[in-house]
Design an enzyme around this catalytic site. Structure first.
Site, PDB file in Angstrom:
ATOM      1  N   TYR A   1       0.840  -1.209   0.000  1.00  0.00           N
ATOM      2  CA  TYR A   1       0.000   0.000   0.000  1.00  0.00           C
ATOM      3  C   TYR A   1       0.874   1.259   0.000  1.00  0.00           C
ATOM      4  O   TYR A   1       0.715   2.134  -0.846  1.00  0.00           O
ATOM      5  CB  TYR A   1      -0.899  -0.028   1.239  1.00  0.00           C
ATOM      6  CG  TYR A   1      -1.870   1.123   1.354  1.00  0.00           C
ATOM      7  CD1 TYR A   1      -2.923   1.268   0.445  1.00  0.00           C
ATOM      8  CD2 TYR A   1      -1.766   2.056   2.392  1.00  0.00           C
ATOM      9  CE1 TYR A   1      -3.836   2.313   0.571  1.00  0.00           C
ATOM     10  CE2 TYR A   1      -2.678   3.096   2.525  1.00  0.00           C
ATOM     11  CZ  TYR A   1      -3.703   3.226   1.612  1.00  0.00           C
ATOM     12  OH  TYR A   1      -4.618   4.255   1.733  1.00  0.00           O
ATOM     13  N   ASP A   2       1.808   1.302   0.952  1.00  0.00           N
ATOM     14  CA  ASP A   2       2.605   2.524   1.133  1.00  0.00           C
ATOM     15  C   ASP A   2       3.376   2.873  -0.141  1.00  0.00           C
ATOM     16  O   ASP A   2       3.372   4.020  -0.607  1.00  0.00           O
ATOM     17  CB  ASP A   2       3.613   2.367   2.279  1.00  0.00           C
ATOM     18  CG  ASP A   2       2.953   2.084   3.622  1.00  0.00           C
ATOM     19  OD1 ASP A   2       1.722   1.896   3.653  1.00  0.00           O
ATOM     20  OD2 ASP A   2       3.664   2.053   4.637  1.00  0.00           O
TER      21      ASP A   2
ATOM     22  N   THR B   1      -0.736   6.065  18.458  1.00  0.00           N
ATOM     23  CA  THR B   1      -1.744   7.121  18.277  1.00  0.00           C
ATOM     24  C   THR B   1      -2.209   7.221  16.818  1.00  0.00           C
ATOM     25  O   THR B   1      -1.502   6.864  15.892  1.00  0.00           O
ATOM     26  CB  THR B   1      -1.173   8.505  18.688  1.00  0.00           C
ATOM     27  OG1 THR B   1      -0.137   8.876  17.770  1.00  0.00           O
ATOM     28  CG2 THR B   1      -0.641   8.485  20.104  1.00  0.00           C
TER      29      THR B   1
ATOM     30  N   ARG C   1       0.716   9.145  14.755  1.00  0.00           N
ATOM     31  CA  ARG C   1       0.281   9.797  13.509  1.00  0.00           C
ATOM     32  C   ARG C   1      -0.591  10.998  13.840  1.00  0.00           C
ATOM     33  O   ARG C   1      -1.609  10.870  14.529  1.00  0.00           O
ATOM     34  CB  ARG C   1      -0.491   8.813  12.646  1.00  0.00           C
ATOM     35  CG  ARG C   1      -0.822   9.376  11.288  1.00  0.00           C
ATOM     36  CD  ARG C   1      -1.603   8.417  10.450  1.00  0.00           C
ATOM     37  NE  ARG C   1      -0.813   7.302   9.973  1.00  0.00           N
ATOM     38  CZ  ARG C   1      -1.345   6.144   9.597  1.00  0.00           C
ATOM     39  NH1 ARG C   1      -2.638   5.951   9.670  1.00  0.00           N
ATOM     40  NH2 ARG C   1      -0.577   5.188   9.147  1.00  0.00           N
TER      41      ARG C   1
HETATM   42  P1  NAD Z   1     -12.735   1.745   0.193  1.00  0.00           P
HETATM   43  O1  NAD Z   1     -12.111   0.393   0.191  1.00  0.00           O
HETATM   44  O2  NAD Z   1     -14.039   1.908   0.865  1.00  0.00           O
HETATM   45  O3  NAD Z   1     -12.895   2.292  -1.297  1.00  0.00           O
HETATM   46  C1  NAD Z   1     -11.989   1.987  -2.320  1.00  0.00           C
HETATM   47  C2  NAD Z   1     -12.763   1.754  -3.601  1.00  0.00           C
HETATM   48  O4  NAD Z   1     -11.840   1.485  -4.671  1.00  0.00           O
HETATM   49  C3  NAD Z   1     -13.691   0.527  -3.517  1.00  0.00           C
HETATM   50  O5  NAD Z   1     -14.988   0.879  -3.958  1.00  0.00           O
HETATM   51  C4  NAD Z   1     -13.038  -0.491  -4.427  1.00  0.00           C
HETATM   52  O6  NAD Z   1     -13.954  -1.405  -4.988  1.00  0.00           O
HETATM   53  C5  NAD Z   1     -12.377   0.412  -5.464  1.00  0.00           C
HETATM   54  N1  NAD Z   1     -11.277  -0.218  -6.190  1.00  0.00           N
HETATM   55  C6  NAD Z   1     -10.204  -0.871  -5.684  1.00  0.00           C
HETATM   56  N2  NAD Z   1      -9.412  -1.304  -6.684  1.00  0.00           N
HETATM   57  C7  NAD Z   1      -9.998  -0.903  -7.850  1.00  0.00           C
HETATM   58  C8  NAD Z   1      -9.661  -1.032  -9.231  1.00  0.00           C
HETATM   59  N3  NAD Z   1      -8.546  -1.671  -9.633  1.00  0.00           N
HETATM   60  N4  NAD Z   1     -10.486  -0.495 -10.147  1.00  0.00           N
HETATM   61  C9  NAD Z   1     -11.612   0.158  -9.784  1.00  0.00           C
HETATM   62  N5  NAD Z   1     -11.992   0.307  -8.487  1.00  0.00           N
HETATM   63  C10 NAD Z   1     -11.179  -0.220  -7.540  1.00  0.00           C
HETATM   64  O7  NAD Z   1     -11.643   2.741   0.817  1.00  0.00           O
HETATM   65  P2  NAD Z   1     -11.778   4.289   1.212  1.00  0.00           P
HETATM   66  O8  NAD Z   1     -11.516   4.404   2.645  1.00  0.00           O
HETATM   67  O9  NAD Z   1     -13.012   4.866   0.645  1.00  0.00           O
HETATM   68  O10 NAD Z   1     -10.504   4.899   0.466  1.00  0.00           O
HETATM   69  C11 NAD Z   1     -10.642   5.606  -0.756  1.00  0.00           C
HETATM   70  C12 NAD Z   1      -9.310   6.206  -1.152  1.00  0.00           C
HETATM   71  O11 NAD Z   1      -8.845   7.089  -0.127  1.00  0.00           O
HETATM   72  C13 NAD Z   1      -8.208   5.159  -1.363  1.00  0.00           C
HETATM   73  O12 NAD Z   1      -7.422   5.539  -2.461  1.00  0.00           O
HETATM   74  C14 NAD Z   1      -7.421   5.246  -0.079  1.00  0.00           C
HETATM   75  O13 NAD Z   1      -6.084   4.869  -0.269  1.00  0.00           O
HETATM   76  C15 NAD Z   1      -7.553   6.717   0.288  1.00  0.00           C
HETATM   77  N6  NAD Z   1      -7.388   6.910   1.738  1.00  0.00           N
HETATM   78  C16 NAD Z   1      -8.399   6.637   2.610  1.00  0.00           C
HETATM   79  C17 NAD Z   1      -8.197   6.804   3.968  1.00  0.00           C
HETATM   80  C18 NAD Z   1      -9.292   6.574   4.980  1.00  0.00           C
HETATM   81  O14 NAD Z   1      -9.060   6.811   6.168  1.00  0.00           O
HETATM   82  N7  NAD Z   1     -10.481   6.173   4.611  1.00  0.00           N
HETATM   83  C19 NAD Z   1      -6.956   7.236   4.450  1.00  0.00           C
HETATM   84  C20 NAD Z   1      -5.944   7.473   3.534  1.00  0.00           C
HETATM   85  C21 NAD Z   1      -6.169   7.328   2.172  1.00  0.00           C
HETATM   86  N1  UDP Z   2      -6.178  -1.376  15.826  1.00  0.00           N
HETATM   87  C1  UDP Z   2      -6.533  -1.951  17.036  1.00  0.00           C
HETATM   88  N2  UDP Z   2      -7.592  -2.797  17.051  1.00  0.00           N
HETATM   89  C2  UDP Z   2      -8.323  -3.105  15.954  1.00  0.00           C
HETATM   90  C3  UDP Z   2      -7.969  -2.511  14.715  1.00  0.00           C
HETATM   91  C4  UDP Z   2      -6.879  -1.645  14.689  1.00  0.00           C
HETATM   92  O1  UDP Z   2      -5.902  -1.703  18.072  1.00  0.00           O
HETATM   93  O2  UDP Z   2      -9.280  -3.895  16.071  1.00  0.00           O
HETATM   94  C5  UDP Z   2      -5.047  -0.412  15.797  1.00  0.00           C
HETATM   95  C6  UDP Z   2      -4.005  -0.694  14.723  1.00  0.00           C
HETATM   96  O3  UDP Z   2      -3.028  -1.600  15.210  1.00  0.00           O
HETATM   97  C7  UDP Z   2      -3.440   0.714  14.498  1.00  0.00           C
HETATM   98  C8  UDP Z   2      -4.642   1.629  14.721  1.00  0.00           C
HETATM   99  O4  UDP Z   2      -5.578   0.861  15.483  1.00  0.00           O
HETATM  100  O5  UDP Z   2      -2.465   1.006  15.465  1.00  0.00           O
HETATM  101  C9  UDP Z   2      -5.313   2.100  13.442  1.00  0.00           C
HETATM  102  O6  UDP Z   2      -5.543   0.977  12.629  1.00  0.00           O
HETATM  103  P1  UDP Z   2      -6.371   1.027  11.276  1.00  0.00           P
HETATM  104  O7  UDP Z   2      -6.361  -0.366  10.728  1.00  0.00           O
HETATM  105  O8  UDP Z   2      -7.693   1.663  11.485  1.00  0.00           O
HETATM  106  O9  UDP Z   2      -5.576   2.007  10.304  1.00  0.00           O
HETATM  107  P2  UDP Z   2      -4.048   2.416  10.085  1.00  0.00           P
HETATM  108  O10 UDP Z   2      -3.964   3.789  10.619  1.00  0.00           O
HETATM  109  O11 UDP Z   2      -3.131   1.474  10.806  1.00  0.00           O
HETATM  110  O12 UDP Z   2      -3.892   2.349   8.620  1.00  0.00           O
END
Ligand code: NAD
Ligand code: UDP
Length: 317
Positions: A144-145, A209, A274
């Site tokens: 992912y990262d 955090t 974070r």
């Molecule tokens: P989510 O899993 O709910 O949504 C992701 C969507 O992408 C899904 O609908 C999935 O079906 C679609 N998808 C995945 N691979 C695909 C592909 N190859 N082609 C077409 N569609 C595809 O996740 P989310 O939380 O809504 O995240 C949305 C975006 O925001 C992501 O890019 C994620 O990395 C970014 N993001 C979210 C968070 C958060 O806290 N929610 C934090 C950081 C970054």
């Molecule tokens: N975490 C936890 N219990 C859970 C799920 C997550 O303690 O049931 C912790 C996880 O180890 C991380 C933080 O909560 O330290 C946030 O996790 P999350 O998967 O929501 O997202 P991240 O910020 O790690 O991408």
């Protein structure tokens, strides 16, 4: 505008579809439904300005003329991206290049959903956009990262070499209605466990955090960024920082649950701390979050209750 939102059936993407329609635009949502759900879009079924395009964005496609492309497709929860590691690498790399080509072809603006994970397990705290990060490129989270770091590099390259009008948002842990209850993220796990009267699973000592942003604040920040001329990354998140143990206690208070806390092993490379530095978003976009964790969880309570109820009736059937 005619706006393409990739990943629009997911949690954040579906809220962005709502926001773009509310602003009067036409929306094409392309999604492979890998982690997203059509239920998130059901309320637009009869909206003539809304179109769903079943599409894996790693495959070449052409949505026709568009004015803006929001690239949100990618698994986002650690459970999802560890399960779909190769798909996550692919959508961040091939998928992002495809989307940038589409933006270039149609002379459309482009906004990448990037992430606080670009900072890895950060040595700088809070994290400013200028910090280059501390990422294990071969650890389990690297699918992912590094995919997102590649996506940022690709976005900058299309801006530099092809003059595509790009933007990048670094999203910090966002929650709210439509967060899938089985995606393993901390808020979905804790809310589900609290409402079912099960133990809340705290990983490690719970002193790591996170800073949680309510979805309406996050989307407002993203929309503000989309209208700006900033091409470098901008953090959008809530700077109020909680230990995971504190977060568990807020969930117990908001749900009124008598669940206990159970400690489980910490996943590898779990970031220790974070918190976004949002000075840039404040100055540039005049944006800051309004909703604190307790209020945001209260606003999400009906959704989580209904989702937990639906999942238990589905299990009984
Ligand atoms: P989510 O899993 O709910 O949504 C992701 C969507 O992408 C899904 O609908 C999935 O079906 C679609 N998808 C995945 N691979 C695909 C592909 N190859 N082609 C077409 N569609 C595809 O996740 P989310 O939380 O809504 O995240 C949305 C975006 O925001 C992501 O890019 C994620 O990395 C970014 N993001 C979210 C968070 C958060 O806290 N929610 C934090 C950081 C970054
Ligand atoms: N975490 C936890 N219990 C859970 C799920 C997550 O303690 O049931 C912790 C996880 O180890 C991380 C933080 O909560 O330290 C946030 O996790 P999350 O998967 O929501 O997202 P991240 O910020 O790690 O991408």
């Amino acid at each position: 505008m005619r706006v393409l939102i990739t990943g629009g059936a997911g949690f954040l993407g579906s809220h962005l579809c709502d926001a773009m329609l509310a602003e009067g635009h036409s929306v094409i949502c392309s999604d492979s439904l890998l982690t997203g759900r059509m239920e998130n879009l059901a309320h637009h079924a009869h909206e003539p300005r809304f179109e769903f395009l079943p599409q894996d964005v790693c495959q070449p496609f052409d949505p026709g003329n568009i004015d803006y492309l929001f690239h949100f497709a990618s698994p986002a929860s650690p459970v999802d991206y560890l399960k779909h590691g190769i798909e996550t690498l692919r959508v961040g790399s091939a998928g992002t290049l495809n989307c940038l080509e589409i933006a270039k072809k149609h002379n459309a603006k482009f906004l990448l959903a990037s992430t606080s994970e670009c900072y890895g397990d950060p040595l700088e705290h809070p994290q400013k956009e200028s910090y280059w990060g501390h990422v294990n490129s071969i650890g389990p989270r690297s699918v992912y990262d590094e995919a997102k770091r590649f996506a940022e590099a690709a976005t900058m390259a299309y801006h530099r070499y092809h003059h595509v009008d790009t933007r990048m948002v670094r999203i910090f842990n966002t929650y709210g209605p439509r967060l899938q209850i089985d995606d393993g993220r901390v808020i979905s796990n804790f809310m589900k466990q609290a409402l079912r009267g099960e133990d809340l699973t705290v990983y490690g000592d719970g002193l790591q955090t996170r800073s949680f942003c309510y979805v309406s604040d996050e989307v407002a920040g993203i929309v503000a960024l989309s209208k700006s001329d900033e091409h470098l990354p901008v953090n959008i998140g809530n700077p109020n920082e909680f230990t995971i143990l504190e977060c568990a206690k807020v969930v117990l208070r908001v749900t009124g649950s008598a669940s206990k806390i159970r400690f489980e092993p910490l996943p590898q490379d779990d970031p220790r701390q974070r918190r976004p530095d949002i000075t840039k978003a404040r100055t540039l976009l005049n944006w800051e979050p309004k909703i604190d964790l307790s209020t945001g969880l209260q606003l999400s309570l009906d959704y989580f209750r209904a989702a937990v109820h639906a999942s238990s009736t589905a299990t009984l059937r």
